[in-house]
Design an enzyme around this catalytic site. Structure first.
Site, PDB file in Angstrom:
ATOM      1  N   HIS A 139      97.947 -14.470  30.535  1.00  0.00           N
ATOM      2  CA  HIS A 139      98.907 -14.090  31.566  1.00  0.00           C
ATOM      3  C   HIS A 139      99.164 -15.252  32.518  1.00  0.00           C
ATOM      4  CE1 HIS A 139      95.381 -13.774  34.100  1.00  0.00           C
ATOM      5  NE2 HIS A 139      94.890 -12.790  33.400  1.00  0.00           N
TER       6      HIS A 139
HETATM    7  P1  TYD Z   1      92.532  -8.733  33.093  1.00  0.00           P
HETATM    8  O1  TYD Z   1      93.389  -9.483  34.062  1.00  0.00           O
HETATM    9  O2  TYD Z   1      93.229  -8.150  31.903  1.00  0.00           O
HETATM   10  O3  TYD Z   1      91.310  -9.623  32.632  1.00  0.00           O
HETATM   11  P2  TYD Z   1      91.253 -10.990  31.782  1.00  0.00           P
HETATM   12  O4  TYD Z   1      92.335 -11.873  32.326  1.00  0.00           O
HETATM   13  O5  TYD Z   1      89.913 -11.532  32.045  1.00  0.00           O
HETATM   14  O6  TYD Z   1      91.416 -10.670  30.335  1.00  0.00           O
HETATM   15  O7  TYD Z   1      91.795  -7.589  33.895  1.00  0.00           O
HETATM   16  C1  TYD Z   1      90.992  -6.616  33.256  1.00  0.00           C
HETATM   17  C2  TYD Z   1      91.029  -5.348  34.092  1.00  0.00           C
HETATM   18  O8  TYD Z   1      90.420  -5.572  35.360  1.00  0.00           O
HETATM   19  C3  TYD Z   1      92.429  -4.861  34.355  1.00  0.00           C
HETATM   20  O9  TYD Z   1      92.432  -3.448  34.224  1.00  0.00           O
HETATM   21  C4  TYD Z   1      92.679  -5.208  35.801  1.00  0.00           C
HETATM   22  C5  TYD Z   1      91.303  -5.214  36.416  1.00  0.00           C
HETATM   23  N1  TYD Z   1      91.121  -6.171  37.536  1.00  0.00           N
HETATM   24  C6  TYD Z   1      90.966  -5.692  38.818  1.00  0.00           C
HETATM   25  O10 TYD Z   1      91.001  -4.482  39.078  1.00  0.00           O
HETATM   26  N2  TYD Z   1      90.759  -6.590  39.833  1.00  0.00           N
HETATM   27  C7  TYD Z   1      90.718  -7.940  39.617  1.00  0.00           C
HETATM   28  O11 TYD Z   1      90.528  -8.732  40.572  1.00  0.00           O
HETATM   29  C8  TYD Z   1      90.923  -8.411  38.267  1.00  0.00           C
HETATM   30  C9  TYD Z   1      90.907  -9.888  37.957  1.00  0.00           C
HETATM   31  C10 TYD Z   1      91.103  -7.496  37.262  1.00  0.00           C
END
Ligand code: TYD
Length: 139
Positions: A53
């Site tokens: 992302h």
């Molecule tokens: P995601 O951004 O998909 O993780 P990665 O980039 O590591 O693959 O986030 C995973 C889940 O965690 C998603 O449901 C959103 C949640 N999240 C939060 O609630 N707060 C945060 O600060 C972050 C980074 C993620």
């Protein structure tokens, strides 16, 4: 340009016979922003790819506190791969840079330091949408 969207930051490291201590501070003392949020990532399956992302507004610094991983950085045109394997080095990533973290070594803990609180609204998770938005910058 992609090369202007990321840089390596070196933190102070203090070591003695008891071990080591790495200091990470915000507001231009290492991390070039006011730190609002810290989270860390570890994987169950070493084949996992995290990230995938871009953040519209949030600046980030990624630090492998333990272990190592690779980070692929994209701007929709070019890509670069950075290896993170040194806990005294952080990878600064500017807003709108696409990132993918992968190739995690066992027991890796990837520390993520952020300039903003979490808001799903500022994420672009679709690569086609991301490329379209980036094309507008280049025109
Ligand atoms: P995601 O951004 O998909 O993780 P990665 O980039 O590591 O693959 O986030 C995973 C889940 O965690 C998603 O449901 C959103 C949640 N999240 C939060 O609630 N707060 C945060 O600060 C972050 C980074 C993620």
């Amino acid at each position: 340009m992609l090369k202007d969207m990321f840089k390596i930051i070196e933190f102070d490291k203090f070591g003695d016979e008891k071990g080591s201590l790495v200091v990470i501070e915000g507001e231009k003392m290492g991390v070039p922003f006011d730190i609002k949020r810290v989270f860390f990532i570890y994987v169950d399956d070493l084949g996992d790819v995290r990230g995938n992302h871009a953040n519209r507004h949030t600046e980030l610094v990624l630090v492998c506190a333990s272990g190592s991983c690779k980070v692929k950085l994209l701007d929709g045109r070019d890509e670069e791969i950075v290896s993170l394997n040194d806990s005294k080095k952080g990878l600064y990533i500017a807003p709108m840079c696409w990132k993918e973290m992968y190739d995690f070594e066992p027991n890796t803990v990837l520390l993520v330091i952020a300039s903003e609180h979490y808001s799903e609204n500022e994420y672009i998770r679709d690569m086609e949408e991301y490329k379209k938005e980036m094309e507008m910058f280049w025109d």
